[in-house]
Design an enzyme around this catalytic site. Structure first.
Site, PDB file in Angstrom:
ATOM      1  N   ASP A 182       0.842  -1.205   0.000  1.00 58.00           N
ATOM      2  CA  ASP A 182       0.000   0.000   0.000  1.00 58.00           C
ATOM      3  C   ASP A 182       0.877   1.254   0.000  1.00 58.00           C
ATOM      4  O   ASP A 182       1.982   1.241   0.546  1.00 58.00           O
ATOM      5  CB  ASP A 182      -0.913  -0.018   1.248  1.00 58.00           C
ATOM      6  CG  ASP A 182      -2.076   0.944   1.125  1.00 58.00           C
ATOM      7  OD1 ASP A 182      -2.290   1.508   0.028  1.00 58.00           O
ATOM      8  OD2 ASP A 182      -2.776   1.139   2.131  1.00 58.00           O
ATOM      9  N   ASN A 194     -10.489  -3.392  -6.679  1.00 58.59           N
ATOM     10  CA  ASN A 194      -9.668  -2.454  -7.463  1.00 58.59           C
ATOM     11  C   ASN A 194     -10.221  -2.164  -8.861  1.00 58.59           C
ATOM     12  O   ASN A 194      -9.856  -1.168  -9.478  1.00 58.59           O
ATOM     13  CB  ASN A 194      -8.217  -2.956  -7.574  1.00 58.59           C
ATOM     14  CG  ASN A 194      -7.416  -2.798  -6.301  1.00 58.59           C
ATOM     15  OD1 ASN A 194      -6.449  -3.527  -6.057  1.00 58.59           O
ATOM     16  ND2 ASN A 194      -7.788  -1.844  -5.453  1.00 58.59           N
ATOM     17  N   TRP A 195     -11.141  -3.019  -9.354  1.00 55.84           N
ATOM     18  CA  TRP A 195     -11.754  -2.728 -10.664  1.00 55.84           C
ATOM     19  C   TRP A 195     -12.501  -1.406 -10.642  1.00 55.84           C
ATOM     20  O   TRP A 195     -12.735  -0.795 -11.678  1.00 55.84           O
ATOM     21  CB  TRP A 195     -12.745  -3.835 -11.069  1.00 55.84           C
ATOM     22  CG  TRP A 195     -12.136  -5.180 -11.306  1.00 55.84           C
ATOM     23  CD1 TRP A 195     -12.286  -6.287 -10.531  1.00 55.84           C
ATOM     24  CD2 TRP A 195     -11.295  -5.583 -12.409  1.00 55.84           C
ATOM     25  NE1 TRP A 195     -11.587  -7.352 -11.064  1.00 55.84           N
ATOM     26  CE2 TRP A 195     -10.977  -6.944 -12.220  1.00 55.84           C
ATOM     27  CE3 TRP A 195     -10.779  -4.916 -13.519  1.00 55.84           C
ATOM     28  CZ2 TRP A 195     -10.162  -7.662 -13.096  1.00 55.84           C
ATOM     29  CZ3 TRP A 195      -9.970  -5.627 -14.402  1.00 55.84           C
ATOM     30  CH2 TRP A 195      -9.667  -6.986 -14.183  1.00 55.84           C
TER      31      TRP A 195
HETATM   32  C1  FPP Z   1      -2.008   0.066  -3.297  1.00 53.62           C
HETATM   33  O1  FPP Z   1      -1.519   1.392  -3.317  1.00 53.62           O
HETATM   34  C2  FPP Z   1      -1.461  -0.678  -4.409  1.00 53.62           C
HETATM   35  C3  FPP Z   1      -2.198  -1.286  -5.373  1.00 53.62           C
HETATM   36  C4  FPP Z   1      -3.664  -1.268  -5.377  1.00 53.62           C
HETATM   37  C5  FPP Z   1      -1.576  -1.992  -6.493  1.00 53.62           C
HETATM   38  C6  FPP Z   1      -0.299  -2.688  -6.198  1.00 53.62           C
HETATM   39  C7  FPP Z   1       0.373  -2.918  -7.484  1.00 53.62           C
HETATM   40  C8  FPP Z   1       1.695  -2.868  -7.697  1.00 53.62           C
HETATM   41  C9  FPP Z   1       2.687  -2.698  -6.642  1.00 53.62           C
HETATM   42  C10 FPP Z   1       2.244  -2.989  -9.087  1.00 53.62           C
HETATM   43  C11 FPP Z   1       1.812  -4.188  -9.866  1.00 53.62           C
HETATM   44  C12 FPP Z   1       2.105  -5.487  -9.187  1.00 53.62           C
HETATM   45  C13 FPP Z   1       2.875  -6.474  -9.669  1.00 53.62           C
HETATM   46  C14 FPP Z   1       2.967  -7.742  -8.914  1.00 53.62           C
HETATM   47  C15 FPP Z   1       3.648  -6.381 -10.916  1.00 53.62           C
HETATM   48  P1  FPP Z   1      -2.550   2.568  -3.482  1.00 53.62           P
HETATM   49  O2  FPP Z   1      -2.638   2.891  -4.927  1.00 53.62           O
HETATM   50  O3  FPP Z   1      -3.865   2.227  -2.865  1.00 53.62           O
HETATM   51  O4  FPP Z   1      -1.835   3.699  -2.692  1.00 53.62           O
HETATM   52  P2  FPP Z   1      -2.522   4.896  -1.872  1.00 53.62           P
HETATM   53  O5  FPP Z   1      -3.316   4.268  -0.752  1.00 53.62           O
HETATM   54  O6  FPP Z   1      -1.355   5.687  -1.375  1.00 53.62           O
HETATM   55  O7  FPP Z   1      -3.376   5.655  -2.844  1.00 53.62           O
END
Ligand code: FPP
Length: 258
Positions: free
Chosen positions: A26, A74-75
């Site tokens: 996260d 997440n979609w």
């Molecule tokens: C959460 O951070 C992260 C995600 C929903 C996606 C995680 C994906 C990756 C690290 C890249 C792709 C993965 C692989 C295995 C290649 P957030 O976007 O919710 O962060 P925030 O809470 O600060 O907005």
């Protein structure tokens, strides 16, 4: 004992390393915002951390690493972000499969992966096949994963097995039911880490994490390093896992009174 069965209560963790670390990655969005960059830049940097943490896990001797890469929820993010995440996943698989093979890391997935875009599914299937024979280290990507969806899928499969006479209703044990989870062949996580300072579980491995230790790191995922992982493991080693018993019950019996 099979790798997937529930571990027996341990007296303490001592210097024990977690056999299975699961991570809620996260903070990508906040990392980008702090730098006035688009959110996608945070995810891009997050992929570099994924590569580094796979290596670190192997170097530390941790056998299973599960990464929560895309949840069923997440979609609902903006379409542009969902598209970028799928693109990054495809890019990661294309680029990383050779490295997984070189390092003898098996790739598995959990989640409704059949709902992912075809191009991602193709890359996933190729990577899973190319790494299927490795046994020392396993990387599990949670993709289109949600614990509640997993329970629904497992209950449906279990009901079908009951109806077909492959299971018996009066069995009703956890050992039987768990075989219908996505994680049937994967041991439960010992340590669940969430980065970025958030202290939620967000529909991640709710059943498998029943006896896991949780560590909440303030570090945003793009900044998370091997040292942060090692620190979480050190914290894990200081915990006493009681599995519902009392601390006294877990104390080793002195040799003289045996
Ligand atoms: C959460 O951070 C992260 C995600 C929903 C996606 C995680 C994906 C990756 C690290 C890249 C792709 C993965 C692989 C295995 C290649 P957030 O976007 O919710 O962060 P925030 O809470 O600060 O907005």
């Amino acid at each position: 004992m099979s790798a997937a069965s529930t571990p027996a209560p341990s007296l303490s963790n001592g210097s024990a390393l977690p056999g299975h670390v699961a991570i809620i990655m996260d903070g990508n969005g906040r990392w980008a915002r702090q730098r006035k960059l688009p959110r996608i830049e945070g995810h891009r940097r997050g992929v570099e951390t994924v590569r580094a943490i796979i290596d670190a896990t192997r170097e530390l001797g941790i056998r299973y690493l599960t990464l929560y890469a895309f949840s069923v929820e997440n979609w609902n993010r903006p379409q542009e972000e969902v598209g970028a995440l799928m693109g990054l996943l495809e890019y990661f698989l294309k680029r990383e499969t050779k490295t997984l093979v070189k390092n003898r890391v098996r790739l598995l997935t959990i989640g409704r992966t059949h709902e992912l875009p075809a191009v991602v599914r193709t890359q996933l299937e190729a990577a899973i096949q190319a790494t299927a024979k490795f046994t020392d280290h396993t990387l599990v990507l949670a993709l289109n994963y949600g614990a509640r969806t997993e329970v629904v899928d497992a209950a449906r499969a279990y009901a079908a097995a009951l109806a077909a006479g492959r299971e018996k209703l009066n069995d009703g044990s956890w050992a039987t039911f768990r075989r219908y989870l996505y994680t049937a062949d994967i041991p439960d996580p010992d340590l669940v880490i969430r980065t970025s300072g958030e202290t939620r579980v967000s529909n991640f491995l709710l059943l498998q994490g029943a006896y896991a230790e949780f560590v909440f790191s303030p570090v945003l995922w793009p900044d998370f390093t091997k040292a942060d992982l090692a620190a979480a493991c050190a914290e894990f080693a200081r915990r006493e896992r009681r599995y519902g018993l009392t601390s006294e019950q877990l104390k080793p019996i002195p040799a003289a009174s045996k």
